[in-house]
Design an enzyme around this catalytic site. Structure first.
Site, PDB file in Angstrom:
ATOM      1  N   ASP A  95     -73.884 -11.401 -69.696  1.00  0.00           N
ATOM      2  CA  ASP A  95     -73.062 -12.559 -70.048  1.00  0.00           C
ATOM      3  C   ASP A  95     -73.188 -12.845 -71.534  1.00  0.00           C
ATOM      4  O   ASP A  95     -74.141 -12.414 -72.195  1.00  0.00           O
ATOM      5  CB  ASP A  95     -73.448 -13.782 -69.228  1.00  0.00           C
ATOM      6  CG  ASP A  95     -74.845 -14.289 -69.553  1.00  0.00           C
ATOM      7  OD1 ASP A  95     -75.788 -13.464 -69.574  1.00  0.00           O
ATOM      8  OD2 ASP A  95     -75.020 -15.502 -69.784  1.00  0.00           O
ATOM      9  N   GLU A 157     -77.898 -15.458 -68.626  1.00  0.00           N
ATOM     10  CA  GLU A 157     -78.940 -15.778 -69.608  1.00  0.00           C
ATOM     11  C   GLU A 157     -78.480 -16.841 -70.591  1.00  0.00           C
ATOM     12  O   GLU A 157     -79.286 -17.642 -71.073  1.00  0.00           O
ATOM     13  CB  GLU A 157     -79.340 -14.496 -70.363  1.00  0.00           C
ATOM     14  CG  GLU A 157     -80.651 -14.623 -71.136  1.00  0.00           C
ATOM     15  CD  GLU A 157     -80.513 -15.254 -72.505  1.00  0.00           C
ATOM     16  OE1 GLU A 157     -81.530 -15.733 -73.046  1.00  0.00           O
ATOM     17  OE2 GLU A 157     -79.379 -15.261 -73.055  1.00  0.00           O
TER      18      GLU A 157
END
Length: 451
Positions: A95, A157
């Site tokens: 991500d 994250e």
């Protein structure tokens, strides 16, 4: 024999891989895999699938998506260790931070551009380069590395992660001898560094109320307090005149021996000409081991919507980075108590806790650290420095609790001087990416030989 692979052979194999690595990284950048609430889920899920397919193509066995309750899937795979060999877990995340061209990008953030030896695009460094380092270090060994390998590529994250609870519930899945976290890097291209500590992060929202409703500023101004003015006075107490954090009782960690060159910091931060740095003491301590406070959002009327009224309610979200070894709950409550104590004029104040994440200090002195330093020195041909990171990776504390004996190796293809992670025009140096792959491959070899 795998253990007899030489540095020259690893370097040659990596260089042969680089055209494919570059194209694969460009392909990954094209996925706008922003996992923040309110962003579409389709690109994030598509990125998870693309990551799994890439790792399988590069030699990782048993690749699968792991459902993370409440969040996006993690990509997982493993290669069993040869007899007597240790096992490492390689970590990265797929991500990325949000990005919009109108924020100041010179090119579209989701269309990779190669220029002057760098690849530009959101996630080029943070952390799709980490995925490529992981994958390519396996392909260097033809999918048969000299140690056991587990791979974990997270999907959240950059936002509120749901992986912590999963790790705590399934510690056996993460059992290993060393974690390799390819989500860091060096201060400058070509100068190797191991990251040994990260600050933690806490946040809260402070709300101030003074009136039942907006009232005319001419009729009532001068006696009735304005909520936004009260809030501004409170926020101004968070720093002293020199810019040091003025909240009493917060913990300051021990500074690292490595200094952060001011010219590199200024260039990396994009500091405007003539603007002073804030705070006192060594720059490395200010950004790596001491607390810092930022007001990251304010609720109040916009200039466009402004009117001649006293504002009855105002609020701010405050983020505080804390020392690597500080207790996040303790530090957060000190901050919240400070905000309540400095409220002027008996205004009504409500402070709400939002987040509390621990920092991290890497265990030192083990075989893994020795192997990592040797791998970097061999690859870069220079002594290895030790640095901190002002940012946070909350998962590291969770992994350490799940596997207390494991070592942590934090590195990657980022160079703080130019990569601009989280900012506009993020990029990765292709040569640094190549050296990162070589170093990680060598680490696997040296770790096995050191056992």
């Amino acid at each position: 024999m795998q253990n007899e692979v030489t540095f020259d052979e690893i370097l040659s194999k990596t260089r042969a891989l680089m055209p494919d690595v570059v194209e694969q990284l460009k392909s990954l950048i094209r996925y706008p895999s922003v996992a923040f609430p309110g962003y579409p889920s389709e690109p994030v899920n598509a990125m998870a699938d693309a990551t799994a397919a890439l790792l399988k193509e590069y030699g990782l066995q048993d690749v699968r998506l792991i459902d993370i309750p409440g969040g996006y899937p993690a990509v997982y795979g493993e290669i069993p260790p040869p007899p007597g060999a240790p096992t490492v877990m390689m970590y990265a995340h797929y991500d990325v931070q949000p990005a919009h061209k109108e924020d100041g990008w010179e090119t579209d953030p989701w269309t990779p551009v190669e220029k002057d030896g760098r690849i530009y695009g959101r996630g080029a460094t943070d952390d799709k380069s980490g995925i490529m380092i992981t994958a390519a270090s396996l392909r260097v060994f033809g999918g048969k590395p000299p140690v056991g390998v587990k791979v974990l590529i997270e999907g959240e994250e950059e936002t509120t992660s749901h992986l912590d609870a999963f790790v705590a519930a399934h510690p056996g899945l993460f059992r290993c001898d060393a974690f390799i976290v390819a989500d860091n890097g060096n201060l400058t291209v070509g100068d190797p560094a191991l990251t040994t500590s990260l600050r933690g992060e806490v946040s809260c929202i402070v709300e101030v109320r003074t009136l039942e409703s907006p009232v005319h500023s001419g009729t009532f101004g001068g006696a009735a307090p304005d909520a936004l003015v009260a809030l501004i006075r409170m926020l101004a107490t968070l720093h002293d005149a020199q810019g040091d954090v003025a909240v009493q009782g917060l913990r300051s960690g021990l500074p690292l021996t490595m200094e952060y060159p001011e010219e590199i910091y200024r260039e990396s931060a994009g500091l405007l000409e003539g603007v002073d740095l804030i705070g006192t003491g060594p720059l490395g301590a200010r950004v790596w081991s001491r607390p810092s406070i930022t007001v990251i959002g304010i609720d109040g009327p916009s200039i466009k919507a402004s009117a001649n009224i006293l504002i009855p309610r105002a609020a701010a979200k405050i983020s505080m980075r804390i020392a690597p070894d500080a207790d996040p709950d303790h530090e957060l409550h000190i901050l919240m108590d400070h905000l309540r104590a400095v409220a002027p004029w008996n205004v009504h104040v409500h402070v709400q806790e939002m987040s509390a994440s621990s920092g991290f200090i890497c265990p030192a002195g083990g075989h893994g650290v020795v192997a990592a330093r040797r791998a970097l020195e061999t690859t870069f041909g220079k002594p290895v420095l030790e640095k901190g990171t002002g940012g946070s990776i909350p998962l590291l504390h969770v992994l350490h609790n799940a596997v207390p004996h494991a070592e942590f190796i934090l590195w990657g293809a980022e160079d703080a001087s130019c990569s601009r992670i989280h900012g506009t025009n993020e990029s990765v140096d292709i040569g640094e990416l190549e050296r990162s792959i070589v170093a990680q491959s060598l680490f696997l070899l040296f770790l096995r030989k050191g056992r």
